[in-house]
Every structure is written in C-alpha cells, then in structure tokens.
Design an enzyme around this catalytic site. Structure first.
Site, PDB file in Angstrom:
ATOM      1  N   ASP A 154      36.252  40.272  51.667  1.00 39.23           N
ATOM      2  CA  ASP A 154      36.096  39.801  53.043  1.00 39.23           C
ATOM      3  C   ASP A 154      36.620  40.892  53.977  1.00 39.23           C
ATOM      4  O   ASP A 154      36.956  41.991  53.530  1.00 39.23           O
ATOM      5  CB  ASP A 154      36.889  38.481  53.209  1.00 39.23           C
ATOM      6  CG  ASP A 154      36.220  37.544  54.217  1.00 39.23           C
ATOM      7  OD1 ASP A 154      35.836  38.032  55.301  1.00 39.23           O
ATOM      8  OD2 ASP A 154      36.094  36.338  53.932  1.00 39.23           O
TER       9      ASP A 154
ATOM     10  N   LYS B  12      38.609  36.998  43.179  1.00 40.33           N
ATOM     11  CA  LYS B  12      37.752  38.139  43.560  1.00 40.33           C
ATOM     12  C   LYS B  12      37.556  38.202  45.058  1.00 40.33           C
ATOM     13  O   LYS B  12      36.429  38.106  45.577  1.00 40.33           O
ATOM     14  CB  LYS B  12      36.403  38.051  42.850  1.00 40.33           C
ATOM     15  CG  LYS B  12      36.517  38.029  41.326  1.00 40.33           C
ATOM     16  CD  LYS B  12      35.162  38.100  40.665  1.00 40.33           C
ATOM     17  CE  LYS B  12      35.239  38.121  39.161  1.00 40.33           C
ATOM     18  NZ  LYS B  12      35.731  36.875  38.546  1.00 40.33           N
TER      19      LYS B  12
ATOM     20  N   THR C 148      30.634  41.832  34.489  1.00 40.36           N
ATOM     21  CA  THR C 148      30.143  42.119  33.128  1.00 40.36           C
ATOM     22  C   THR C 148      28.903  41.298  32.764  1.00 40.36           C
ATOM     23  O   THR C 148      28.328  41.491  31.702  1.00 40.36           O
ATOM     24  CB  THR C 148      31.265  41.870  32.090  1.00 40.36           C
ATOM     25  OG1 THR C 148      32.002  40.718  32.477  1.00 40.36           O
ATOM     26  CG2 THR C 148      32.188  43.050  31.993  1.00 40.36           C
TER      27      THR C 148
ATOM     28  N   LYS D 274      44.151  32.609  33.304  1.00 41.48           N
ATOM     29  CA  LYS D 274      43.371  33.066  34.458  1.00 41.48           C
ATOM     30  C   LYS D 274      42.754  31.872  35.177  1.00 41.48           C
ATOM     31  O   LYS D 274      42.027  31.079  34.589  1.00 41.48           O
ATOM     32  CB  LYS D 274      42.268  34.025  33.996  1.00 41.48           C
ATOM     33  CG  LYS D 274      41.491  34.635  35.153  1.00 41.48           C
ATOM     34  CD  LYS D 274      40.588  35.736  34.674  1.00 41.48           C
ATOM     35  CE  LYS D 274      39.261  35.261  34.173  1.00 41.48           C
ATOM     36  NZ  LYS D 274      38.390  34.666  35.205  1.00 41.48           N
TER      37      LYS D 274
ATOM     38  N   ARG E 153      35.098  31.350  26.937  1.00 41.66           N
ATOM     39  CA  ARG E 153      34.358  30.424  26.070  1.00 41.66           C
ATOM     40  C   ARG E 153      34.614  30.557  24.571  1.00 41.66           C
ATOM     41  O   ARG E 153      34.654  29.541  23.882  1.00 41.66           O
ATOM     42  CB  ARG E 153      32.860  30.510  26.408  1.00 41.66           C
ATOM     43  CG  ARG E 153      32.570  29.830  27.737  1.00 41.66           C
ATOM     44  CD  ARG E 153      31.261  30.241  28.337  1.00 41.66           C
ATOM     45  NE  ARG E 153      31.275  31.618  28.810  1.00 41.66           N
ATOM     46  CZ  ARG E 153      30.268  32.205  29.418  1.00 41.66           C
ATOM     47  NH1 ARG E 153      29.153  31.534  29.628  1.00 41.66           N
ATOM     48  NH2 ARG E 153      30.372  33.458  29.825  1.00 41.66           N
TER      49      ARG E 153
ATOM     50  N   ASP F 259      42.100  34.830  39.737  1.00 44.91           N
ATOM     51  CA  ASP F 259      40.859  35.606  39.758  1.00 44.91           C
ATOM     52  C   ASP F 259      39.891  35.013  40.785  1.00 44.91           C
ATOM     53  O   ASP F 259      38.901  34.390  40.436  1.00 44.91           O
ATOM     54  CB  ASP F 259      40.250  35.602  38.342  1.00 44.91           C
ATOM     55  CG  ASP F 259      39.017  36.472  38.229  1.00 44.91           C
ATOM     56  OD1 ASP F 259      38.856  37.406  39.051  1.00 44.91           O
ATOM     57  OD2 ASP F 259      38.188  36.223  37.330  1.00 44.91           O
TER      58      ASP F 259
HETATM   59  O1  C5P Z   1      33.766  32.766  28.893  1.00 46.05           O
HETATM   60  P1  C5P Z   1      33.935  34.257  29.037  1.00 46.05           P
HETATM   61  O2  C5P Z   1      34.795  34.846  27.917  1.00 46.05           O
HETATM   62  O3  C5P Z   1      32.626  34.978  29.231  1.00 46.05           O
HETATM   63  O4  C5P Z   1      34.793  34.409  30.380  1.00 46.05           O
HETATM   64  C1  C5P Z   1      34.960  35.644  31.018  1.00 46.05           C
HETATM   65  C2  C5P Z   1      35.798  35.453  32.251  1.00 46.05           C
HETATM   66  O5  C5P Z   1      35.989  36.706  32.870  1.00 46.05           O
HETATM   67  C3  C5P Z   1      35.196  34.539  33.312  1.00 46.05           C
HETATM   68  O6  C5P Z   1      36.270  33.783  33.849  1.00 46.05           O
HETATM   69  C4  C5P Z   1      34.650  35.475  34.369  1.00 46.05           C
HETATM   70  O7  C5P Z   1      34.775  34.941  35.673  1.00 46.05           O
HETATM   71  C5  C5P Z   1      35.577  36.678  34.230  1.00 46.05           C
HETATM   72  N1  C5P Z   1      35.019  37.976  34.641  1.00 46.05           N
HETATM   73  C6  C5P Z   1      33.878  38.536  34.088  1.00 46.05           C
HETATM   74  N2  C5P Z   1      33.430  39.758  34.511  1.00 46.05           N
HETATM   75  C7  C5P Z   1      34.107  40.436  35.456  1.00 46.05           C
HETATM   76  C8  C5P Z   1      35.271  39.878  36.023  1.00 46.05           C
HETATM   77  C9  C5P Z   1      35.707  38.641  35.571  1.00 46.05           C
HETATM   78  O8  C5P Z   1      33.265  37.935  33.194  1.00 46.05           O
HETATM   79  N3  C5P Z   1      33.709  41.650  35.820  1.00 46.05           N
END
Ligand code: C5P
Length: 227
Positions: free
Chosen positions: A64, A61, A123, A32, A203, A59
């Site tokens: 616009d 998002k 999230t 991603k 992460r 991603d």
């Molecule tokens: O590091 P982590 O596991 O928290 O990464 C979650 C990934 O998912 C990030 O790249 C974040 O931009 C993406 N994301 C999110 N919540 C959403 C959509 C995408 O955390 N609703």
C-alpha cells in the site's frame, strides 16, 4: 546454518486454528497467520499463539502507500509478532518507511523488532529468476531482513546478494505429495541445501491423516541436514 519449519495456518476459524496449534506445538514453534485466518479472527489469533509460547509469522503481505504500510507495521510490532511480510513490489519508499516504523516502534516499547520479510514473486506463479533477483536485491538494500522466494531460487539469491539475510521458502512438498496450486515447489532437502532458513509448510501437514507425524517427519529431515 539453522533452518526451521513454519506451519501455514491456512484455516477458516479459531477452533480449527487452536486444534492445530495444540496438536503441533512444540514440534512446530512458529505459526504463520495469513489473510484467511486473520480475516476470520483478527489479532486474537496472535494473542493465542504468543500465549502458547510459540512465534507468530504475520503473513499479510502488506502492499500500500508508505503511510498505510508503516501504520500496519507499527501495530504488528505492538502485537509482538516474530516476523511479517510485505510485497517488495510496493517499492523502495514503502519498504524504507516500513523498516523505520518497525525499528522505531520496537524501541518505543522496548521489544525486539520483528523480522521484515519481502515477498518477491508468489510461488503459485511462474517467475524469471532475474526478476526474483532484482526484487530481492532491492528489498535487502532498502533494509529488509529477508525475502520469501521459491527454494529453487534460494541458492541463486545466496550466490548473488552479499551479506547476511533470511530466506523463507514456501511451496515445500515432501517427496510424493501433491503440488496443489504451487508451481515452483521443492522438497525439504532441496530447500535446506539451497540455503532456506524458514520452510513454510501448509497443506502437506494440515491435510495429512496424521498432522503430527507429518510435521515430525519434516522436522526429522531438517535435523538430519543441520550443520
Ligand atoms: O499449503 P502450502 O504449503 O502450499 O502453503 C504455502 C503457504 O505459503 C501459504 O500460506 C501461502 O500463502 C504462502 N506463500 C506462498 N508463496 C509465497 C509467499 C507465501 O505460497 N511467495
């Protein structure tokens, strides 16, 4: 139902991105690319991932006016991404324009169109499940292939929205790992039981002492739960 792991390549530059792609492909087959890495490298990173044989989840998002989002979607199709995101909050007209642009552009250049995935509520924020349902339903009815939501809401969406659609769940935290800034987290098992097709993990893999072992452990859990 099949579930796959997606690595959120939230790093600052091409060198770090290459390090993780080379280390983790083919254990991880979809990478991603979000606003952080894309701002640093632009479409070059998409080319690198595609050349490797992996899939790109773009991603960015998009949110616009319909004309601008359609233009961005057309370019993403030309870059041959496997899936991309847009904000459902951008509304019906924007989503329909994006859906038309994706299918029209893919036909023109004779490739399979990417999955268009709508973001409901991030999230990292608390959300009412009724809001997530309203957004997800509107997005799917406007032609999206799927939605991003927390694993905690995935089952509720499967139970309340008819038909086949894709669910992408970020905020995945293997048992015992840190939540970071995520609020609505879930374990791999919870995400799969809830009906998630793509589990986005950042992460917990990027910051692991051994990213390969961390990815394999998550993958092992996914395989163990596959139908
Ligand atoms: O590091 P982590 O596991 O928290 O990464 C979650 C990934 O998912 C990030 O790249 C974040 O931009 C993406 N994301 C999110 N919540 C959403 C959509 C995408 O955390 N609703």
């Amino acid at each position: 139902m099949k579930s796959e792991i997606v690595l959120a390549l939230d790093v600052d530059n091409l060198t770090q991105a290459r390090y993780f792609i080379n280390k983790l492909y083919p254990v991880i087959k979809i990478f991603k690319v979000g606003s952080q890495l894309f701002t640093s490298c632009g479409p070059k990173i998409i080319e690198i991932i595609n050349k490797k044989g992996a899939g790109v989840f773009l991603d960015l998002k998009f949110f616009d006016i319909p004309n601008t989002v359609s233009g961005a979607v057309r370019l993403a199709v030309r870059h041959k991404v496997k899936m991309l995101t847009l904000h459902i909050l951008g509304d019906e007209e924007m989503i329909k324009a994006a859906v038309f642009a994706a299918s029209d552009e893919a036909k023109k250049i004779h490739i399979k169109q990417p999955l268009l995935i709508g973001v409901t509520v991030l999230t990292s924020k608390d959300a009412k499940s009724s809001d997530v349902l309203t957004l997800a339903r509107m997005g799917i009815e406007s032609g999206l292939d799927g939605v991003v939501c927390s694993a905690r809401e995935a089952k509720m969406l499967r139970d309340n929205i008819k038909g086949k659609f894709t669910i992408v769940t970020p905020g995945i935290r293997p048992k015992g790992s840190f939540k970071n800034d995520q609020k609505r987290t879930a374990t791999v098992g919870e995400a799969i039981s809830a009906g998630s097709n793509f589990l986005v993990v950042g992460r917990p893999i990027l910051e692991a002492d051994d990213p390969n072992a961390a990815a394999k452990e998550i993958l092992g859990e996914i395989y163990a739960r596959r139908d």
